[in-house]
Scaffold this active site. Structure first.
Site, PDB file in Angstrom:
ATOM      1  N   VAL A 193     -37.246  29.911 -33.441  1.00 42.61           N
ATOM      2  CA  VAL A 193     -36.683  30.118 -34.777  1.00 42.61           C
ATOM      3  C   VAL A 193     -37.759  30.075 -35.851  1.00 42.61           C
ATOM      4  O   VAL A 193     -37.590  30.650 -36.949  1.00 42.61           O
ATOM      5  CB  VAL A 193     -35.601  29.050 -35.060  1.00 42.61           C
ATOM      6  CG1 VAL A 193     -36.231  27.662 -35.186  1.00 42.61           C
ATOM      7  CG2 VAL A 193     -34.781  29.370 -36.302  1.00 42.61           C
ATOM      8  N   LYS A 194     -38.886  29.445 -35.566  1.00 40.18           N
ATOM      9  CA  LYS A 194     -39.937  29.284 -36.562  1.00 40.18           C
ATOM     10  C   LYS A 194     -40.600  30.605 -36.935  1.00 40.18           C
ATOM     11  O   LYS A 194     -41.307  30.679 -37.957  1.00 40.18           O
ATOM     12  CB  LYS A 194     -40.978  28.287 -36.067  1.00 40.18           C
ATOM     13  CG  LYS A 194     -40.452  26.868 -35.920  1.00 40.18           C
ATOM     14  CD  LYS A 194     -40.021  26.288 -37.255  1.00 40.18           C
ATOM     15  CE  LYS A 194     -39.661  24.811 -37.129  1.00 40.18           C
ATOM     16  NZ  LYS A 194     -39.312  24.213 -38.414  1.00 40.18           N
ATOM     17  N   ASP A 195     -40.393  31.653 -36.143  1.00 34.91           N
ATOM     18  CA  ASP A 195     -40.913  32.966 -36.531  1.00 34.91           C
ATOM     19  C   ASP A 195     -40.370  33.383 -37.892  1.00 34.91           C
ATOM     20  O   ASP A 195     -41.064  34.018 -38.693  1.00 34.91           O
ATOM     21  CB  ASP A 195     -40.523  34.029 -35.499  1.00 34.91           C
ATOM     22  CG  ASP A 195     -41.262  33.891 -34.182  1.00 34.91           C
ATOM     23  OD1 ASP A 195     -42.091  32.971 -34.054  1.00 34.91           O
ATOM     24  OD2 ASP A 195     -41.005  34.701 -33.279  1.00 34.91           O
ATOM     25  N   ALA A 218     -42.149  31.338 -40.627  1.00 32.39           N
ATOM     26  CA  ALA A 218     -43.551  31.740 -40.687  1.00 32.39           C
ATOM     27  C   ALA A 218     -43.702  33.070 -41.423  1.00 32.39           C
ATOM     28  O   ALA A 218     -44.560  33.217 -42.309  1.00 32.39           O
ATOM     29  CB  ALA A 218     -44.125  31.845 -39.274  1.00 32.39           C
TER      30      ALA A 218
END
Length: 440
Positions: A39-41, A44
């Site tokens: 999910v951090k994409d 970012a």
């Protein structure tokens, strides 16, 4: 089209087996299908886009971040695609798979000591901030306090869930790490419809009222070192968004993580296990009209050496498939004698045995301290004067062995000169064993 166009628009997957006996539908938001694996994409990409727009990040610049791994991987992927350097600082508790992924994308990885105070110069955030300031063209992503983190989920994750469920979602469940996902997506869903937002949190994390002591689920919760001067929460997290917090123990989280792989065919990290345990609690309260969406942050491929490794489970004291004994827990396990490292020799009971010295102000769960709470050890029955500081007598903390670990394995992998081993049950110290008891 580039790889970055594949960020987001992840599917919902209905859980069908771990939900047995539950009337409400439970759907998993499969964030592990983002190109960087988590999910951090989303955060970012949102942070980089915002920094480029303001000129904070310029062509040829250097992206710097402190992270447990996933945000760094997303940033490293973006850096590779857009021609930046990436400097990523990670704590030594992060899985080896995450470090390997970061390096595969070309990131420069700095591994630092985990479990230190935020003020300590070795802390992830301190090193990242210093590197960003000292590196020409450096830009600190700062996911914990960057509004583009929750902004990504308000703009994408929340609307996707609403659209994918046709507005029928009744409950949204997500873990709380930086707080960006639940704050952004949760805010959108609450504003758009009558959606109940539920945070999932490790039992020891302070977000849900825990004591802040260490836990074993990566990329979630909020740990507080006992020597921390001020507990600072991320600005990315808005506690008012969550209607309630469900606290989940490490064992439940890890067991659910393994069940999802073996019963649903879904390989995810333990923070997903935490969130799914919380989601099933919520779903059991609902009727057939309930529709729970639970967010799955990352892939289990990042944790094959941890939660899916039977040997790791045994070494840390979590239940694992049975193996021939004798096991550590079958032998003469003695109660752990605990003492503050600030104490005096006269505070200790008479021997034989060993006292485990705890860091100042350490708060312990009822199951015992975590290994990171132990600052050293002192043999009982010594000849030191009663007023001798324990710190002056301290020997290294004993190595650990899991209660379900074969004795032969534990003794083979720990130093032969270690007279005592601390016994772990569900990751917490519940006793000690004497090596001499096994070599008579």
């Amino acid at each position: 089209m580039s790889v970055l166009d594949a960020v987001g628009n992840t599917p919902l997957i209905r859980l069908t087996r771990v939900t047995a006996g539950i009337d409400a539908a439970v759907h998993l938001k499969a964030e592990f299908l983002n190109p960087g694996g988590s999910v951090k994409d989303r955060a970012a990409l949102s942070m980089v886009d915002a920094a480029e727009a303001t000129g904070e990040l310029r062509p040829g610049g250097v992206i710097v971040e402190g992270t447990s791994g996933n945000t760094g991987i997303g940033l490293a992927m973006i850096a590779a695609q857009r021609g930046y350097r990436a400097l990523v600082v990670v704590p030594d508790k992060s899985s080896g798979e995450k470090l390997a992924a970061l390096r595969a994308y070309g990131a420069e990885v700095i591994v630092t000591t985990g479990g230190v105070t935020r003020e300590d110069p070795r802390h992830v955030s301190q090193i990242a901030a210093r590197l960003a300031a000292e590196t020409p063209g450096g830009w600190l992503a700062g996911q914990y306090d960057n509004p583009a983190n929750p902004g990504a989920h308000y703009a994408t994750t929340g609307p996707e869930i609403w659209r994918q469920t046709g507005g029928r979602v009744t409950h949204f469940v997500a873990g709380v790490g930086t707080g960006g996902t639940i704050s952004g997506a949760g805010a959108y869903l609450r504003e758009t419809g009558a959606v109940t937002v539920v945070g999932a949190d490790p039992e020891n994390s302070v977000y849900g009222g825990g004591d802040g002591s260490p836990y074993y689920v990566e990329s979630i919760g909020h740990y507080v070192h006992p020597d921390t001067t001020e507990d600072v929460w991320p600005q990315s997290y808005d506690p008012k968004v969550a209607d309630r917090i469900e606290r989940v123990g490490d064992r439940e989280s890890i067991e659910m993580t393994r069940r999802l792989a073996r019963e649903e065919g879904i390989l995810v990290g333990a923070s997903t296990g935490t969130a799914v345990v919380a989601a099933l609690r919520v779903a059991r309260e609902l009727g057939p009209d309930g529709l729970v969406v639970v967010l799955a942050p990352d892939s289990g491929r990042a944790y094959l050496s941890k939660y899916f490794d039977d040997g790791w489970l045994r070494r840390t004291g979590f239940p694992a498939p049975a193996v021939p004994g004798p096991l550590i827990g079958d032998g003469p396990v003695r109660p752990a004698v605990l003492a503050p490292i600030t104490g005096r020799a006269g505070d200790l009971p008479a021997g034989p045995g060993v006292a485990l010295l705890l860091l100042p102000r350490t708060q312990r769960a009822g199951t015992g301290p975590a290994p990171g709470d132990v600052a050293g050890s002192v043999p009982l029955g010594g000849a030191a004067a009663a007023d001798t500081p324990l710190a002056a007598l301290a020997e290294p903390a004993p190595p650990t062995a899991g209660v379900h670990e074969p004795v032969a394995d534990a003794l083979a992998r720990t130093p032969a000169d270690a007279r005592w081993l601390a016994v772990l049950t569900d990751g917490r110290i519940t006793g000690v064993i004497a090596r001499a008891d096994y070599f008579r």
